[in-house]
Enzyme design. Structure first.
Site, short mmCIF file in Angstrom:
data_model
loop_
_atom_site.label_atom_id
_atom_site.label_comp_id
_atom_site.label_asym_id
_atom_site.label_seq_id
_atom_site.Cartn_x
_atom_site.Cartn_y
_atom_site.Cartn_z
N SER A 75 0.86 -1.18 0.00
CA SER A 75 0.00 0.00 0.00
C SER A 75 0.90 1.23 0.00
O SER A 75 1.82 1.35 -0.80
CB SER A 75 -0.94 -0.04 1.22
OG SER A 75 -1.75 1.11 1.29
N LYS B 94 -5.23 3.27 -2.56
CA LYS B 94 -4.54 2.60 -1.47
C LYS B 94 -5.44 2.44 -0.24
O LYS B 94 -5.30 1.47 0.51
CB LYS B 94 -3.25 3.35 -1.12
CG LYS B 94 -2.23 3.35 -2.25
CD LYS B 94 -1.87 1.94 -2.70
CE LYS B 94 -0.75 1.92 -3.71
NZ LYS B 94 -0.38 0.53 -4.11
N TYR C 189 -4.83 8.80 -6.04
CA TYR C 189 -3.89 7.71 -5.74
C TYR C 189 -4.15 7.15 -4.35
O TYR C 189 -4.23 5.93 -4.16
CB TYR C 189 -2.45 8.23 -5.85
CG TYR C 189 -1.42 7.25 -5.33
CD1 TYR C 189 -1.07 6.13 -6.06
CD2 TYR C 189 -0.80 7.45 -4.09
CE1 TYR C 189 -0.13 5.22 -5.59
CE2 TYR C 189 0.15 6.57 -3.62
CZ TYR C 189 0.47 5.45 -4.36
OH TYR C 189 1.40 4.56 -3.88
#
Length: 281
Positions: free
Chosen positions: A132, A150, A146
């Protein structure tokens, strides 16, 4: 000797983990979009199976898992490392840019996990390591899209951990901060093309400049990170979360403190929303 199945193994964390695993005497299924790039990076080795794998291609993922078992007989550790970045304000991101990063970071991870997990379940043993980011725990300006991918990886990892632990399979999610890999290069990180003036001098715009300045000057050592990931993955009782880097520790501690402060401040409102008979009991 264990068998490690690694995505995105031609560079960055994936390549370093592959090198370290081989140095420890393990066998490695090293996958990347271009298998030749893996071979060029790792060399010819009987303990390496280089496989072409686009993580968004389900047929390729199934074939890669099958090839791993045919070659080495089992899979012990899956490293879901393949990923891509996207930098810019949330509003600036186009639909195509958002979907592209989700295809790799979320759907690609799921595709490979679905291909490999049946092998681990049948063995009643194994470990899944999902790479992650500190952005999977703490959102920040410029990294919203982004980080959201994650955050999804974190949720999937928590659920997988609970689902697979009774079957002998452990799941660990790794949260690195800034490490000196090529992640901030254009080959891994896409900067959103659409720029809105209102964000240019704000936190998101400032992050564009900071990311460029930080490229290849990050504080984290990828060699040390790979060693830590392997050491912890091989531990008898690995954690659900592994934080890497002092910057990650500071960011996570800061968020936990902020959440605790807000919870205390607004607790009475939070507690006021149950039915009265529930609250009374």
């Amino acid at each position: 000797m264990s068998v490690w199945f690694i995505t995105g193994a031609s560079r960055g964390f994936g390549l370093q983990i592959a090198r370290d695993a081989l140095a420890r005497g393990h066998q490695v299924v090293a996958t990347a979009r271009d298998a030749a790039a893996v071979t060029a990076a790792l060399g010819e080795d009987d303990n390496v199976l280089a496989v072409a794998l686009d993580v968004t291609n389900e047929a390729q993922a199934q074939q890669a898992a099958q090839a791993a078992v045919e070659r080495f007989g089992r899979i012990d550790v899956l490293i879901n490392n393949a990923g891509r970045g996207l930098l810019g304000a949330v509003e600036e991101a186009t639909d195509a840019e958002v979907r592209a990063v989700y295809e790799t970071n979320v759907f690609g991870l799921l595709t490979v996990t679905r291909a490999v997990t049946p092998v681990l379940r049948a063995q009643r043993a194994g470990t899944i390591v999902n790479i992650s980011s500190v952005g999977g725990f703490v959102g920040s300006p410029g990294w919203g899209v982004y980080a959201s991918t994650k955050f999804a990886v974190e949720a999937l990892s928590e659920a997988l951990h609970a689902e697979l632990q009774p079957l002998g399979v452990h799941v660990m999610v790794v949260e690195p901060g800034y490490f000196r890999t090529d992640f901030l290069d254009s080959s891994s990180l896409q900067t959103q093309r659409n720029i809105i003036d209102d964000y240019a001098t704000g936190p998101a715009g400032q992050m564009r400049g900071a990311a460029a300045e930080r490229n290849h000057d990050q504080p984290g050592d990828p060699v040390k990170a790979a060693k830590a990931i392997i050491d912890v993955a091989e531990a008898e009782q690995p954690p659900l979360r592994l934080l890497l880097g002092n910057d990650t520790i500071a960011a996570v501690e800061g968020k936990i403190a902020h959440v605790q402060t807000e919870l205390a401040q607004w607790r009475s409102v939070s507690e006021s929303t149950d039915f009265d008979d529930v609250a009374a009991s």
